[in-house]
Design an enzyme around this catalytic site. Structure first.
Site, short mmCIF file in Angstrom:
data_model
loop_
_atom_site.label_atom_id
_atom_site.label_comp_id
_atom_site.label_asym_id
_atom_site.label_seq_id
_atom_site.Cartn_x
_atom_site.Cartn_y
_atom_site.Cartn_z
N SER A 10 0.87 -1.18 0.00
CA SER A 10 0.00 0.00 0.00
C SER A 10 0.90 1.22 0.00
CB SER A 10 -0.88 0.00 1.25
OG SER A 10 -1.49 1.25 1.46
N TYR A 56 -2.06 -0.73 10.40
CA TYR A 56 -2.03 -1.14 9.00
C TYR A 56 -0.76 -0.62 8.32
CZ TYR A 56 -3.60 -1.54 4.11
OH TYR A 56 -3.71 -1.83 2.77
#
Length: 263
Positions: free
Chosen positions: A141, A154
């Site tokens: 990501s 995350y």
């Protein structure tokens, strides 16, 4: 988007989103696929959308159950006799502030996103080294490049993946082991629906930023192109500019990210 012939590709997180899009696109190519996720019925549903279904093996897998991974890796190899490319795509996201997030959420995010991926990698690596070739692809990501609000655990798990796979590439690239890190921004998937809240419960809805994200097929196409070109790292999405702002103008980035619409 021609893909090398006779490759066997293992895709985790294949039941939805980017993994589903990768499966459907790659099934059109002259290669064999092993598709994994927790729910077998969802994998079978994805397979039903694909061409050349005889070239697709369904292998249910729980990334958080590392004790099962040795058996799963052996089953993956046995499905078609080899694994040439592992696409580590499975994972889970988060939507909560640091002050509201219990430690167990951080542990669970690391277990699935980080330890799950490197567990499969370490177990599959001897097979690839013996053959003198292999390609590990990890879908991280842009939060693996920079942290944002509501993504502390995350982002930490994605940063960890970048560190691990950069190090592995430096160690093994000369031995025929390729590593591609694909870092998308917002993609319109169920990732926010399944994301952890601070208490560990799923968010249960798609947030605005995700709803306005890149189409999963567009993202998958860019990942496949990066694999074909054996790129070491690729940023995907209109938010990619932020990675360069972070690198070259960190003071400006710090001001921008506080106001960014990330949910």
């Amino acid at each position: 988007m021609k893909f090398p012939d006779d490759k066997t590709i293992w895709i985790t997180g294949a039941s939805s989103g980017i993994g589903k899009a990768l499966t459907i696109l790659l099934a059109r190519q002259p290669c064999k696929l092993i598709i994994s996720a927790r729910r077998e019925e969802e994998l079978l549903r994805v397979k039903s959308f694909c061409k050349h279904q005889d070239n697709i093996s369904v292998l249910p897998l729980d990334l958080s159950d590392s004790e099962s991974h040795e058996t799963k890796v052996q089953q993956a190899i046995e499905a078609f006799g080899q694994v040439d490319i592992l696409i580590n795509n499975g994972g889970r996201s988060q939507r909560s502030l640091v002050k509201d997030t219990i430690l167990q959420v951080d542990r669970d995010l690391m277990e699935v996103n980080y330890f799950g991926s490197i567990s499969l990698t370490k177990l599959l690596l001897p097979h690839m080294l013996k053959r003198g070739q292999g390609h590990f692809v990890v879908v991280t990501s842009l939060t693996g490049i920079f942290g944002t609000p509501y993504r502390s655990g995350y982002a930490a798990s994605k940063h960890a993946l970048h560190g691990f796979y950069d190090s592995m590439r430096a160690e093994l690239e000369d031995d025929g082991i390729k590593v591609t890190i694909a870092a998308p921004g917002f993609v319109k998937t169920n990732v926010s629906i399944n994301a952890f809240q601070g208490d560990g419960q799923a968010l249960g809805k798609m947030d605005d930023a995700q709803a306005n994200g890149l189409n999963p097929e567009q993202c998958a196409r860019k990942i496949i192109i990066a694999i074909n070109k054996q790129k070491r790292e690729v940023y995907i999405g209109s938010e990619s500019y932020a990675a360069y702002v972070k690198r070259y103008l960190p003071g400006l980035f710090a001001k921008i990210i506080k106001k960014a619409k990330v949910r």
